[in-house]
Design an enzyme around this catalytic site. Structure first.
Site, mmCIF file in Angstrom:
data_model
loop_
_atom_site.group_PDB
_atom_site.id
_atom_site.type_symbol
_atom_site.label_atom_id
_atom_site.label_comp_id
_atom_site.label_asym_id
_atom_site.label_seq_id
_atom_site.Cartn_x
_atom_site.Cartn_y
_atom_site.Cartn_z
ATOM 1 N N HIS A 295 0.749 -1.401 -0.027
ATOM 2 C CA HIS A 295 0.015 -0.122 -0.171
ATOM 3 C C HIS A 295 0.919 1.281 0.104
ATOM 4 O O HIS A 295 0.250 2.240 0.132
ATOM 5 C CB HIS A 295 -1.036 0.063 1.343
ATOM 6 C CG HIS A 295 -1.851 -1.075 1.294
ATOM 7 N ND1 HIS A 295 -3.288 -0.821 0.571
ATOM 8 C CD2 HIS A 295 -1.891 -2.348 1.611
ATOM 9 C CE1 HIS A 295 -3.999 -2.018 0.874
ATOM 10 N NE2 HIS A 295 -3.293 -2.840 1.413
ATOM 11 N N LYS A 480 -7.821 13.841 4.547
ATOM 12 C CA LYS A 480 -7.173 12.630 4.510
ATOM 13 C C LYS A 480 -6.260 12.908 5.607
ATOM 14 O O LYS A 480 -6.107 13.698 6.232
ATOM 15 C CB LYS A 480 -6.316 12.704 3.121
ATOM 16 C CG LYS A 480 -5.664 13.882 2.738
ATOM 17 C CD LYS A 480 -4.955 13.796 1.338
ATOM 18 C CE LYS A 480 -6.135 14.144 0.157
ATOM 19 N NZ LYS A 480 -6.191 12.679 -0.596
ATOM 20 N N ARG A 481 -5.370 11.533 5.812
ATOM 21 C CA ARG A 481 -4.253 11.833 7.076
ATOM 22 C C ARG A 481 -3.369 12.864 6.806
ATOM 23 O O ARG A 481 -3.106 13.140 5.550
ATOM 24 C CB ARG A 481 -3.527 10.359 7.082
ATOM 25 C CG ARG A 481 -4.033 9.357 7.838
ATOM 26 C CD ARG A 481 -3.396 8.014 7.847
ATOM 27 N NE ARG A 481 -2.946 7.702 6.191
ATOM 28 C CZ ARG A 481 -1.844 7.193 5.815
ATOM 29 N NH1 ARG A 481 -0.849 6.842 6.559
ATOM 30 N NH2 ARG A 481 -1.527 6.895 4.527
ATOM 31 N N LYS A 486 1.504 14.015 0.806
ATOM 32 C CA LYS A 486 -0.056 14.431 0.376
ATOM 33 C C LYS A 486 -0.136 15.978 0.228
ATOM 34 O O LYS A 486 -1.124 16.488 -0.274
ATOM 35 C CB LYS A 486 -1.136 13.996 1.426
ATOM 36 C CG LYS A 486 -1.048 12.644 1.554
ATOM 37 C CD LYS A 486 -2.285 11.981 2.582
ATOM 38 C CE LYS A 486 -2.103 10.694 2.903
ATOM 39 N NZ LYS A 486 -2.968 9.913 1.877
ATOM 40 N N THR A 588 -8.292 6.772 -2.125
ATOM 41 C CA THR A 588 -9.703 6.096 -2.213
ATOM 42 C C THR A 588 -10.978 7.360 -1.770
ATOM 43 O O THR A 588 -11.962 7.204 -2.266
ATOM 44 C CB THR A 588 -9.769 4.809 -1.468
ATOM 45 O OG1 THR A 588 -9.411 5.283 0.185
ATOM 46 C CG2 THR A 588 -9.421 3.540 -1.546
ATOM 47 N N LYS A 592 -14.574 8.393 -3.324
ATOM 48 C CA LYS A 592 -15.702 8.584 -2.753
ATOM 49 C C LYS A 592 -16.236 10.021 -3.354
ATOM 50 O O LYS A 592 -17.399 10.194 -3.544
ATOM 51 C CB LYS A 592 -15.494 8.639 -1.144
ATOM 52 C CG LYS A 592 -15.092 7.201 -0.792
ATOM 53 C CD LYS A 592 -14.414 7.502 0.619
ATOM 54 C CE LYS A 592 -13.757 6.281 1.062
ATOM 55 N NZ LYS A 592 -12.788 6.032 1.879
#
Ligand code: 26Q
Length: 745
Positions: A295, A480-481, A486, A588, A592
């Site tokens: 992952h 998100k985290r 990111k 992911t 969504k």
């Protein structure tokens, strides 16, 4: 199902508090679930995962039982609004994508009628609850069981002993029914016995900066892996006697990243110690049984264990691992591989075991979680393994369950789809791409749905955060985290630049916009916490500026979790997916948002690439460096030269140190500034290429803002994303696993 509804209609609700009612109704529903738990098939698939981020079960389970609407009606007649149960939050037994994916997979397998069984840990405390105090993240324990846990059944009689060198822990299973066409089980083990043992299942991700912390983490991994393997081995022996050659015929095990990889050693240990299977035979059996999903490509997430540490608490496992190393070396010697290639494949070096290398050697199938990610694994991280075992590598692009992420969280949009193409799209596997042909007809209806979901989201934000956002604001969201790769940091800088452009009058006709953030930082991740503070200081500056706040607002929501996500993805217009290309394995959340009709503003990374392939580049907003471009420029990249050329960037970055924003005297803003301009002992300046992509990011955000003014055109783009999202249903992903890895039906 009338049993449940009948009992519900007789349920006395007067004078009962919300928690009591919640438990009573859940218990009634649970009786139905338990009755329907399916017997195992001959061949079953098992999903071993450290995390299962289920979120709230109440509404989802009633929906899956097909009684949600009736329950709502019956409760309303009794004067109870079904929404009151939203104040009961539940199990956050995961911290992000990997854990939520496991939950979506369980849901899809049940919906498809496939025998998939999950195994994990029943943590006493889930991921911490977050509050923002004075702009800083503060962590509080997540005592999710304080309202009770009506959705699991304790199976004391099936408890197993898990032996460590210093003590034995009891693994007591709690079964969580997963409802669909078939009712499967998620089995979460709780550690009991002595006080030491209980610590094993106390916290998700205990701090592992000390030796003691590392040992606890190792115990957790072994604890649930060994409990699961022990159960499968016992079951096999009971059904088929001592014939373990047939073990892989009946059992296929998916390792969710490397956290459960000790399961391989445990299987070999049990077969050799208790069933007189030789080590080479046991390894053959393991190779046919296990499969491994990777992952992440970030080096710091690739798990390694020092032999010495393993030996301290698991001496037998340490011995088995060394035997496996010799066997692997012997096996490699018989090939034509070069010594360098062999060295690269062996899972032990200088006293350290590499869990990923062990998984690669002992798995039938190895997969990445999006097309680009799998290619990167094959070309870089696992290049040698790919050259030796190309047949093992597969791609399985992630997906999300449309039941929770469309039908449950967005009944309004689901009704719109029903009206346009009928209701068969709701079935597992069914697709709703017929909607593509109708987007033009549905512009106005879709605009109305978005408006309503935005209204609901803003009402919730007002209740939770105490801030009121005017209804007409366009919503950009990044949830998100919190992680440097990111690039929430880049979004923060972009917002500062847009603020400046509006304030100086350089940008006019700006459509009022909200930038919404939700993120938890790992408690020990100092820089990520600095970014949270930075975003909150920007929010304070902008929201308090009477000249600009009619056009621009920033909100950082507290304690972002699955239930918050359900509301945010439905009410958002623009999904921000801006990781440095090559670093987000899939994402992911991006799926969504797409499913709920947000356009993606993102880089060509992870599953974003496939999202725009399906929904069209023209219906999304792609910007920034590609993987190839980053590879090309990275050696010569000089963020300081860029800052010297770009006054807007310079001003935004210097707000960290020129007194515009305050870090409360912690020094965390200077640290962020240095990360971009000087680097640190462990990295080059701006190692995530924030400044490199910033200009195109700002321009893209502004372009979206402009184009969103063409309401109908923009609504068509959004709806086209909804219509193209079937591919990102986890039903598709799970069918692919079932057909091409697990071979189950
Ligand atoms: C590793 C070593 C020691 C301690 C902890 C860990 C650790 C823990 C959790 C390493 C990784 C994780 C979680 C990773 C994760 O959530 N990855 C995400 O997985 C999603 C599902 O495949 C992807 O969509 C995301 O892109 C990916 O970031």
């Amino acid at each position: 199902m009338s049993d449940f509804l009948q009992e519900l209609s007789h349920l006395e609700t007067k004078d009962k508090d919300v928690v009591t009612l919640y438990n009573e109704i859940s218990e009634l529903a649970m009786r139905e679930c338990v009755k329907r738990i399916a017997a195992k098939e001959q061949r079953n698939a098992y999903y071993l995962s450290m995390e299962f981020l289920i979120g709230r079960s109440f509404y989802n389970n009633l929906m899956e039982l097909g009684v949600l609407e009736e329950t709502k009606r019956i409760l309303a007649e009794k004067g109870v609004d079904i929404n009151v149960f939203e104040e009961i939050e539940d199990a956050a037994l995961g911290n992000g994508g990997l854990g939520r994916l496991a939950a979506c997979f369980m849901d899809s397998a049940a919906a498809l009628g496939l025998p998939l069984y999950g195994y994990g840990i029943r943590f006493r405390y889930g991921l911490f609850r977050q509050r923002i105090e004075d702009g800083f993240q503060k962590e509080y324990p997540d005592n999710w069981q304080r309202f009770g846990d009506p959705w699991s059944i304790r199976r004391e009689e099936e408890a197993r002993e898990i032996k460590f060198a210093d003590y034995t822990a009891l693994a007591v299973p709690y079964d969580v029914p997963i409802i669909g066409k078939r009712v499967n089980c998620l089995r979460l083990y709780q550690a009991e016995g002595c006080a030491e043992a209980e610590k094993i299942s106390e916290y998700l991700y205990p701090a592992d900066d000390t030796e003691e912390g590392k040992l606890l983490r190792l115990r957790q991994e072994y604890f649930f892996s060994a409990a699961a393997i022990g159960e499968l081995v016992d079951r096999h022996a009971k059904l088929y006697g001592n014939h373990f050659e047939s073990f892989p015929k009946y059992n296929t095990i998916q390792l969710n990243d490397t956290h459960p990889v000790l399961a391989i050693a445990e299987l070999v240990r049990l077969l050799t110690a208790n069933y007189r299977v030789s080590v080479p035979k046991a390894v053959e059996i393991a190779k046919q049984t296990f499969n491994y999903t990777n992952h992440t490509v970030l080096p710091e997430a690739l798990e390694c264990w020092r032999e010495e540490l393993v030996r301290k608490i698991l001496p037998d496992i340490a011995d088995i691992l060394l035997k496996l190393v010799s066997l692997q070396k012997r096996e490699l010697k018989r090939t034509a591989l070069s010594p360098a290639q062999c060295a690269d494949l062996v899972f032990y070096d200088k006293g350290v075991f590499s869990m990923a290398k062990l998984a690669i050697w002992c798995s039938s199938a190895i997969n990445g979680v999006a097309a680009l990610h799998t290619e990167i694994l094959k070309k870089t991280l696992f290049a040698t393994a790919y050259s030796v075992y190309p047949e093992k590598f597969q791609n399985k692009t992630n997906g999300v369950t449309k039941r929770r992420w469309l039908m449950l969280n967005n009944p309004e949009l689901s009704a719109l789809i029903d009206g346009a193409i009928g209701t068969t799209w709701r079935e597992a596997r069914a697709d709703h791409s017929a909607l593509k042909g109708k987007v033009t007809l549905l512009e106005d209806d879709f605009i109305a749905v978005k408006r309503e979901k935005r209204r609901q989201l803003f009402a919730y934000i007002e209740e939770r955060e105490g801030v009121k956002i005017p209804e007409h604001f366009l919503v950009y969201a990044q949830v998100k985290r919190l992680h440097e790769y990111k690039r929430q940091f880049m979004t923060a800088l972009a917002i500062l630049e847009i603020y400046d452009l509006i304030k100086s009058g350089a940008v006019t006709d700006f459509r009022p916009s909200l930038f919404l953030f939700g993120a938890k930082s790992a408690p020990s991740y100092v820089r990520a916490k600095g970014i949270i503070k930075f975003i909150n200081e920007i929010a304070k500056l902008i929201n308090g500026d009477e000249q600009v706040n009619k056009l621009l607002r920033v909100v950082f929501v507290q304690n972002y979790d699955v239930s918050y996500a359900e509301k945010i993805v439905a009410g958002t217009d623009v999904s921000l997916q801006v990781s440095t290309a090559g670093l987000e394995a899939s994402g992911t959340g991006n799926m969504k948002f797409m499913m709920n009709g947000a356009v993606t503003c993102g880089t060509l990374d992870g599953a974003n690439i496939e999202i725009v392939e399906h929904a069209g580049k023209e219906n999304n907003y792609i910007f920034g460096a590609t993987v190839d471009e980053i590879a090309r420029i990275s050696d010569s990249y000089d963020p300081n030269a860029l800052l010297a050329e770009k006054p807007l960037h310079k001003k935004a970055v210097e707000s960290l140190i020129d007194g515009t924003l305050s870090d409360g005297g912690t020094g965390c803003f200077a640290e962020l500034y240095n990360a971009l301009t000087q680097g640190a002992s462990w990295h080059e300046p701006d190692n995530y290429f924030v400044l490199y992509d910033l200009e195109s990011y700002v321009n893209t955000l502004l372009a979206i803002n402009r184009e969103s003014g063409e309401q109908k055109t923009f609504a068509r783009k959004q709806l086209y994303n909804v219509a193209s999202s079937s591919f990102f249903s986890s039903d598709r992903t799970i069918m692919d696993y079932a057909e091409n890895i697990w071979h189950i039906s």
